[in-house]
Write an enzyme that holds these catalytic residues in place. Structure first.
Site, mmCIF file in Angstrom:
data_model
loop_
_atom_site.group_PDB
_atom_site.id
_atom_site.type_symbol
_atom_site.label_atom_id
_atom_site.label_comp_id
_atom_site.label_asym_id
_atom_site.label_seq_id
_atom_site.Cartn_x
_atom_site.Cartn_y
_atom_site.Cartn_z
ATOM 1 N N HIS A 163 0.255 -5.000 1.094
ATOM 2 C CA HIS A 163 1.197 -3.909 0.837
ATOM 3 C C HIS A 163 0.905 -2.756 1.788
ATOM 4 O O HIS A 163 -0.090 -2.765 2.521
ATOM 5 C CB HIS A 163 1.078 -3.427 -0.612
ATOM 6 N N ASP A 200 0.728 1.605 1.620
ATOM 7 C CA ASP A 200 0.547 2.592 0.558
ATOM 8 C C ASP A 200 1.693 3.584 0.401
ATOM 9 O O ASP A 200 1.865 4.157 -0.674
ATOM 10 C CB ASP A 200 -0.759 3.363 0.777
ATOM 11 N N HIS A 235 -2.265 -3.913 4.163
ATOM 12 C CA HIS A 235 -3.588 -4.395 3.770
ATOM 13 C C HIS A 235 -3.527 -5.053 2.396
ATOM 14 O O HIS A 235 -2.581 -4.840 1.633
ATOM 15 C CB HIS A 235 -4.600 -3.248 3.744
ATOM 16 N N ARG A 290 -16.171 -6.288 -9.041
ATOM 17 C CA ARG A 290 -16.037 -5.451 -7.837
ATOM 18 C C ARG A 290 -15.558 -4.071 -8.239
ATOM 19 O O ARG A 290 -14.494 -3.908 -8.826
ATOM 20 C CB ARG A 290 -15.023 -6.086 -6.877
#
Length: 727
Positions: A573, A575, A645, A655
């Site tokens: 996508h 941002d 990204h 994570r």
């Protein structure tokens, strides 16, 4: 030539007079119920009356009239559609050239006049002005309504009106600010922020949903959504075409055409206007709310997505039918023909599926459109009629020889424009310039633009100590166990991971309740300032950099649910815009966070598998760089289309990372962050915060990326009410 023109005029007139007489007859309506008050009033009159009440600050009357104008407009369109269907069902067929058809024309005209007259006043059936079309097209009634309901202290309705207006006007800063205020007001819940016009834009909702399923490689659901999107697009187009037929039509002289004489010439001119209106429905349906230009090849693009999704989902026969439908638009397209051959080979001996015919609705759509185009182009050639073709797929042989040179030139301009859009991939107009200094001892530049194969990208190490990472990880663990404010534990992007999040404000409130350590909550806040200073310096921002949002996020792999997994933890996508990989376009409009200028991820740990950040080209496939997380590692990059990204799947472990987004405009600052600082101040504590203006190093206000970008061409004069819509 004159003889040919005369014959053509009569031909066009006879071909379409039947429909047009039916439509124009009820421009002078009659019949219906004698109780005028029970009929639909003119919605333009209701709207103007509501606006007058608004400026008179008669808020209750304004709300009533503005709402009534919206409802009346929708009701009028429904009445027209219902009457159209009823009169078509009651009519009889026959040859267009049969003189007895004139009797059918009269019967249908009477049917429509009587049917519509039962529900709509005579004045309500007259055409509205182009100004009114513009007002409702830009959703300006909701602009007035949001202030009106705010004055009436009906905050839920005010928030709903504000959101509905903002969807179609995403660059309206005052409205965006109002929405932020509504979100913080008591009595306003998330259900208020719904688009009241969403029913009319269902095809776009389906389009976006299909792209999301594609991004997560859920091809079965993607195929379902694309199929529904195609059907809804056809339905919306048909609804638009019917309104062209049934709405009152003005005669040529009413349109400023004073050179048309005689009944046949007038009928031909009016017929061509109807056809032009029908063709324009393609543009209307393929234009997103808030955008000026339509998406080129909207329906063919859906079919291309659909046949690929069907193939990957295992529905080969469905893919064959869809691809044959696509070939109706572009019969000589090499890629489509190659794909068709591939599908035949995949089917093997299934001869029945190989001879599958195109979808009949698409056959009808293309055939009807081509017939209309032929008449319109001949009208251009013989009657000086003006027509702009909305489609790229129109075959050259439809265009008369005398017009082909102009047609080719226009097509070449469109192609050049599309090529320019593709070339924009290499240009970053964010106003940032990587390579500045790093003003923190112990922080090192690990990867720069060259290593990351991109523009305005950086990886910095040493931003946090191991002890600080452990403290924030502990904060995330405790805060998540206390409740993170999300509806569920599953990730919003994949069913194979759980998702926990924490904002600075929530951390502060939990600290005040004694559920987390106060110093850890303050560290979470301070990390945002630390990252801001680093990136402001490294990217040499010409203006101040303001934190827009801070979000601590942990993604955990679900044990036993990882085998054969092909999806991503976070799909590719951009941002601050909506990425469309097939066209390599990125649309700056909601639900994208169009105000974001710079993005950052501060990693807290590396004891998990997967979860790597990766950058791609705009095709969302070509990976240009990868970054492996570790404690204290910071990734910063400009938020625009040069930096698509995603995050690879987290296949085991947990994570955790701190996501930060920055803006150059104070209007978009993180309101929750300020609220957290106010809570600290109320307790007598101060916040260590470097002055943002001083950090700029200059008292001169520099132009940001938005002020440097070319302004979009307005569809009409500005109707925003200045500061009146600011709460």
């Amino acid at each position: 030539m004159a003889l040919r023109s005369c014959r053509f005029t009569v031909y066009v007139a006879f071909q379409f007079t039947i429909v047009l007489l039916g439509n124009s007859t009820f421009a002078t309506p009659g019949g219906g119920s004698p109780n005028v008050l029970s009929l639909l009033q003119p919605y333009d009159f209701l709207y103007y009356s509501g606006v007058r009440a608004y400026y008179s600050e008669n808020w209750a009357k304004a709300a009533e009239l503005l709402e009534k104008s919206i409802v009346t407009k929708d009701s009028l369109f429904r009445v027209r559609r219902q009457c159209h269907d009823e009169c078509v069902a009651a009519g009889r067929g026959g040859s267009m050239w049969d003189l007895w058809a004139l009797d059918w024309v009269q019967q249908r005209a009477e049917c429509l006049r009587f049917c519509i007259g039962r529900a709509v006043t005579r004045v309500g059936q007259l055409p509205v002005s182009s100004d009114i079309d513009y007002e409702f097209g830009t959703r300006n009634p909701y602009n007035f309504l949001q202030v009106t309901y705010y004055k009436l202290e009906k905050l839920q309705k005010a928030a709903s009106a504000a959101h509905t207006y903002f969807v179609a006007n995403p660059s309206h800063l005052e409205m965006r600010n109002n929405i932020e205020k509504y979100r913080r007001m008591k009595g306003v819940n998330e259900e208020a922020f719904q688009d009241r016009e969403a029913e009319k834009e269902k095809h776009w909702a389906l389009y976006d949903a299909a792209l999301q399923y594609e991004a997560s490689s859920d091809w079965v659901q993607a195929a379902k959504k694309w199929k529904a999107c195609v059907n809804e697009t056809l339905q919306q187009t048909e609804e638009c075409r019917i309104q062209c037929e049934v709405a009152s039509q003005r005669l040529p002289e009413d349109r400023g055409v004073d050179s048309v004489n005689g009944v046949f010439e007038k009928a031909a001119a009016l017929a061509l206007s109807l056809l032009s209106c029908r063709q324009a429905c393609v543009t209307q349906v393929s234009t997103r709310p808030g955008r000026i230009s339509a998406q080129e090849d909207y329906l063919p693009t859906q079919l291309e997505h659909l046949h690929i999704a069907q193939f990957k989902a295992g529905d080969i026969s469905g893919a064959v039918q869809t691809l044959r439908s696509l070939l109706l638009f572009y019969p000589a397209d090499k890629d489509s023909l190659d794909n068709l051959q591939l599908y035949y080979e995949t089917l093997g001996g299934d001869k029945e599926s190989q001879v599958t015919q195109p979808e009949q609705e698409i056959v009808k759509y293309v055939s009807r459109s081509l017939q209309e185009k032929k008449l319109l182009y001949f009208g251009m050639e013989n009657l000086d009629f003006s027509f702009t073709d909305p489609d790229l797929w129109t075959p050259e042989d439809v265009v008369p020889e005398s017009l082909r040179e102009i047609w080719r030139a226009e097509k070449e301009k469109t192609n050049e424009k599309m090529k320019e859009g593709e070339q924009q991939e290499e240009v970053d107009d964010s106003g940032f310039f990587s390579g500045g200094s790093v003003p923190q001892v112990g922080v090192t530049i690990t990867m720069d633009d060259e290593v990351l194969n991109g523009t305005n990208r950086v990886v910095l190490d040493g931003v946090m100590t191991k002890k600080e990472c452990d403290r924030i990880l502990q904060l995330a663990e405790v805060a998540a166990s206390a409740g993170d404010g999300y509806r569920g534990r599953r990730s919003v992007h994949t069913p194979h991971e759980t998702f926990e999040g924490l904002t600075v404000l929530r951390a502060v409130k939990l600290a005040q309740e004694g559920l987390v350590n106060q110093s850890d909550a303050r560290l979470l806040h301070e990390l945002g300032e630390r990252v801001r200073v680093l990136l402001h310096s490294y990217f040499r921002s010409p203006s101040r950099l303001i934190i827009s949002f801070t979000h601590l996020v942990c993604r955990s792999a679900i044990a036993g649910d990882q085998e054969g997994r092909l999806d991503l933890s976070h799909p590719v996508h951009v941002d601050n815009c909506l990425l469309e990989p097939e066209t390599k376009q990125c649309w700056r409009e909601p639900p994208a966070f169009i105000h974001r200028d710079l993005s950052a991820i501060l990693y807290l740990n590396d004891n998990f598998d997967g979860g790597e950040l990766f950058f791609t080209n705009r095709d969302a496939k070509t990976v240009t760089a990868r970054v492996k997380p570790s404690c204290g590692r910071l990734v910063g990059f400009s938020s625009g289309p040069v930096n698509p990204h995603g995050v690879t799947a987290v296949t085991s472990g947990r994570r955790c990372a701190l996501g930060l987004w920055f803006t150059k405009e104070k209007l978009y600052r993180d309101m929750e962050r300020e609220e957290a600082e106010a809570l600290w101040a109320a307790d007598g504590h101060s916040v260590v915060k470097k002055d943002e203006e001083e950090a700029e190093g200059s008292g001169t206000t520099a132009r940001n990326a938005r002020s440097q970008a070319p302004k979009e061409k307005s569809r009409g004069r500005d109707r925003v009410m200045g500061g009146k819509d600011e709460l």
